[in-house]
Design a protein around this motif. Structure first.
Motif, PDB file in Angstrom:
ATOM      1  N   ARG A 136      35.548  43.733  40.345  1.00 33.93           N
ATOM      2  CA  ARG A 136      35.584  45.318  40.144  1.00 33.93           C
ATOM      3  C   ARG A 136      36.960  45.708  40.731  1.00 33.93           C
ATOM      4  O   ARG A 136      37.545  46.829  40.161  1.00 33.93           O
ATOM      5  CB  ARG A 136      34.508  45.718  41.401  1.00 33.93           C
ATOM      6  N   VAL A 137      37.551  45.044  41.735  1.00 34.72           N
ATOM      7  CA  VAL A 137      39.016  45.143  41.909  1.00 34.72           C
ATOM      8  C   VAL A 137      39.929  45.305  40.696  1.00 34.72           C
ATOM      9  O   VAL A 137      40.677  45.831  40.351  1.00 34.72           O
ATOM     10  CB  VAL A 137      39.573  44.234  43.088  1.00 34.72           C
ATOM     11  N   ARG A 138      39.792  43.742  39.946  1.00 36.51           N
ATOM     12  CA  ARG A 138      40.621  43.653  38.561  1.00 36.51           C
ATOM     13  C   ARG A 138      40.305  45.031  37.647  1.00 36.51           C
ATOM     14  O   ARG A 138      41.156  45.441  36.918  1.00 36.51           O
ATOM     15  CB  ARG A 138      39.933  42.405  38.156  1.00 36.51           C
ATOM     16  N   GLU A 139      38.988  45.447  37.551  1.00 36.10           N
ATOM     17  CA  GLU A 139      38.486  46.592  36.647  1.00 36.10           C
ATOM     18  C   GLU A 139      39.495  47.881  37.032  1.00 36.10           C
ATOM     19  O   GLU A 139      40.218  48.458  36.234  1.00 36.10           O
ATOM     20  CB  GLU A 139      37.233  46.922  36.522  1.00 36.10           C
ATOM     21  N   LEU A 140      39.245  48.066  38.383  1.00 34.31           N
ATOM     22  CA  LEU A 140      40.049  49.172  38.944  1.00 34.31           C
ATOM     23  C   LEU A 140      41.545  49.165  38.648  1.00 34.31           C
ATOM     24  O   LEU A 140      42.200  50.098  38.307  1.00 34.31           O
ATOM     25  CB  LEU A 140      39.706  49.361  40.498  1.00 34.31           C
ATOM     26  N   ASP A 146      49.193  52.359  38.197  1.00 36.70           N
ATOM     27  CA  ASP A 146      50.059  52.154  39.541  1.00 36.70           C
ATOM     28  C   ASP A 146      49.269  51.628  40.594  1.00 36.70           C
ATOM     29  O   ASP A 146      49.545  51.763  41.720  1.00 36.70           O
ATOM     30  CB  ASP A 146      50.335  53.514  40.012  1.00 36.70           C
ATOM     31  N   GLY A 147      48.182  50.696  40.355  1.00 33.44           N
ATOM     32  CA  GLY A 147      47.385  50.133  41.643  1.00 33.44           C
ATOM     33  C   GLY A 147      47.919  48.805  42.161  1.00 33.44           C
ATOM     34  O   GLY A 147      48.751  48.299  41.392  1.00 33.44           O
ATOM     35  N   TYR A 148      47.977  48.731  43.380  1.00 38.86           N
ATOM     36  CA  TYR A 148      48.602  47.863  43.891  1.00 38.86           C
ATOM     37  C   TYR A 148      47.352  46.985  44.817  1.00 38.86           C
ATOM     38  O   TYR A 148      46.771  47.489  45.720  1.00 38.86           O
ATOM     39  CB  TYR A 148      49.642  48.093  45.100  1.00 38.86           C
ATOM     40  N   TRP A 149      47.299  45.580  44.623  1.00 36.31           N
ATOM     41  CA  TRP A 149      46.043  44.998  45.134  1.00 36.31           C
ATOM     42  C   TRP A 149      46.833  43.985  46.251  1.00 36.31           C
ATOM     43  O   TRP A 149      47.322  43.024  45.813  1.00 36.31           O
ATOM     44  CB  TRP A 149      45.111  44.051  44.170  1.00 36.31           C
ATOM     45  N   PRO A 150      46.632  44.208  47.526  1.00 33.96           N
ATOM     46  CA  PRO A 150      47.307  43.321  48.519  1.00 33.96           C
ATOM     47  C   PRO A 150      46.936  41.982  48.408  1.00 33.96           C
ATOM     48  O   PRO A 150      47.664  41.027  48.791  1.00 33.96           O
ATOM     49  CB  PRO A 150      47.109  43.940  49.778  1.00 33.96           C
TER      50      PRO A 150
END
Ligand SMILES: Cc1ncc(COP(=O)(O)O)c(C=O)c1O
Length: 336
Positions: A136-140, A146-150
């Motif tokens: 789900r994180v990858r889809e988001l 402009d998303g950042y995944w820590p």
């Protein structure tokens, strides 16, 4: 972390108290200190991790209010740490949690105005929520350019945050402790501290405290009740020779350790702190007289009132265990 010149509530992250525990284990020949990470404003050691993973990106302008979105999968302390920092800087935060996340944590995250995505069903093959949450994180991230995944599980800024934790311990003690006990999950704390010890050639023995049923050090993953510590697979941040010793503690060890900490030291701490206390108790025969021991207490106990500190929850999950309160000195509450 005062060297970062942080303003407002973020200036309260780090520089946590290191206190001496002289009533916890009465017959131990060593001096025992606790690093109270529960004193961070978000309630846990994960405030340091969240700050370290976000601050440089915010200061460099890579993350900006009204444009950037921080996206992370976490249902506990890290989520709260990130939510606080995002709120402070006015950043949008989408937090992916799952059906096992406590109502209290969701309420805290909502209070910090995080947006919550709840994964209702685990992965049908493994029965684990984590792979579904990461999908789900990858889809988001696809939906938000402009998303950042820590990504606390693989981000080197996670362990790097804990060089400072160790520097603070050295400064307060005036030198390195002989033993340091540290709970594990992403292994950010363990790897950060161990790396600092190795690079500075310190004599400190680092003892990892993992959960029974955690797969970090090669055991089979099994159902665990106490959240926070342990992991269902070895995390990428775990490095070779990351600990001098590993002690495994059960859910019940965590409960007994927490209750002892409350009875003897009046400290309301979370489950992994209780695990660290029980690990010290088990290990204490190996600690020579005159040594110095540091225990890291990762989070505070308020979020465990309905579990660890609830007699009915304890009875429901472990049966009649009141004899343990007597055996471990909890029934005779108080230090005097
Ligand atoms: C309560 C608690 N204890 C211990 C840990 C383990 O810390 P680390 O992820 O640095 O291994 C965590 C991590 O989230 C935690 O929340």
């Amino acid at each position: 972390m005062t060297q970062r010149n942080l303003q407002g509530i973020l200036g309260c992250i780090g520089d946590t108290p290191l206190i001496e525990l002289d009533g916890l284990l009465r017959d131990i020949p060593a001096r025992v200190f606790a690093k109270l990470e529960l004193a961070n404003p978000g309630g846990s050691i994960k405030d340091r991790t969240a700050l370290n993973m976000l601050l440089d990106k915010i200061r460099s302008g890579e993350l900006t209010p009204h444009r950037s979105v921080v996206i992370e999968s976490s249902s506990g302390n890290l989520a709260i740490g990130i939510a606080q920092i995002c709120r402070y800087f006015g950043l949008r935060f989408i937090c992916v949690v799952d059906a096992k996340t406590t109502g209290q944590n969701i309420a805290i995250l909502r209070a910090f105005q995080a947006e919550i995505e709840i994964i209702a069903e685990p992965d049908p093959q493994t029965g684990e929520f984590l792979p579904v949450r990461i999908r789900r994180v990858r889809e988001l991230l696809n939906d938000h350019p402009d998303g950042y995944w820590p990504n606390q599980y693989a981000n080197p800024l996670n362990p790097a945050a804990h060089h400072q934790t160790m520097r603070e311990i050295l400064t307060t003690l005036g030198g390195p402790p002989d033993y340091l006990f540290c709970a594990t999950s992403t292994c950010g704390t363990l790897t950060g501290i161990r790396t600092y010890v190795r690079e500075n050639d310190l004599p400190t023995q680092v003892i990892a405290v993992d959960a029974v049923g955690s797969a970090i050090f090669g055991d089979e993953s099994r159902r665990r009740l106490i959240p926070g510590h342990g992991a269902s697979a070895p995390p990428p941040l775990l490095v070779a020779d990351s600990a001098h010793r590993v002690v495994h503690v059960s859910d019940l060890d965590c409960v007994v350790g927490c209750r002892r900490l409350m009875a003897r030291e009046a400290i309301l701490a979370g489950g992994s702190s209780g695990g660290v206390v029980s690990a010290l108790e088990r290990f204490r025969g190996r600690i020579p007289a005159g040594k110095t021991v540091v225990l890291i207490f990762p989070d505070r106990g308020e979020r465990y009132l309905n579990t660890i500190y609830s007699d009915s929850w304890v009875q429901q999950n472990f049966g009649e265990v009141s004899h343990l309160w007597k055996e471990s000195g909890i029934a005779a509450a108080g230090r005097h």
